[in-house]
Scaffold this active site. Structure first.
Site: not given
Length: 196
Positions: A17, A46, A60-61, A64
């Site tokens: 982070r 990942a 995350h996908r 993005r």
């Protein structure tokens, strides 16, 4: 805030982070905004080993897709040098996130290619050297993200120490191959290396 510029190659290091993935994405945003001809490929390393990791990857996908709608995502947990060769092109930025998970994938016992000694993963054969050559050979810019995990106490347990050592060696090799190295802390970049 000064405008971000994309180097020929950049390694972005930091702790958990610290803002390292955000910096890589910000560089991609700047790259894509600089020209309608620019393209981008996000190489995700990942592997979804459990429900928490599956949820994290899905989040995350989705993030993005909103932040980088013009950037294509490719999932490659093992063959990173090959992915750079396959997706690098003039006018195309390749972002690799992250080297830490890639090395984990190469060292985990669940993988068929796992070494008896985890520290040997980087010697398989010349893994760090092969990646460094792929970075140098990429016809477009490359941004790589990796964790800096060697700032704490010496970890207990041989496998953990072997991983910390292997990641440290990998980070050093990739830093030597990159034109720019940035250390992230609390969301702030610190330039460790910046080629003229």
């Amino acid at each position: 805030m000064t405008a971000l510029t994309v180097a020929r190659s950049e390694l972005v290091l930091g702790g958990q982070r610290s803002g390292k993935s955000r910096r890589a994405e910000d560089l991609a945003v700047a790259w894509l905004a600089a020209s309608p001809a620019h393209r981008g490929v996000f190489v995700a390393t990942a592997t979804a080993w459990d429900d928490e990791m599956r949820a994290r990857i899905a989040r995350h996908r989705a993030d993005r897709a909103v932040r980088l709608p013009r950037m294509r995502t490719v999932e490659e947990p093992l063959r990173l040098a090959e992915a750079l060769a396959a997706h690098g092109a003039p006018g195309t930025l390749v972002v690799v996130d992250c080297l830490t998970l890639w090395l984990t994938n190469r060292m985990l016992p669940a993988q068929d290619n796992c070494e008896e000694n985890p520290a040997d993963a980087l010697e398989e054969p010349g893994l760090a050297a092969t990646l460094s050559i792929a970075i140098a050979a990429s016809p477009g810019p490359v941004v790589l993200v990796s964790n800096e995990i060697g700032l704490g106490v010496v970890p207990m347990g041989r496998p953990v120490r072997a991983f910390v050592d292997a990641l440290g060696r990998l980070n050093q090799a990739v830093a030597a191959a990159c034109d720019r190295v940035t250390l992230m802390a609390a969301g702030l970049p610190l330039a460790l290396k910046d080629a003229p």
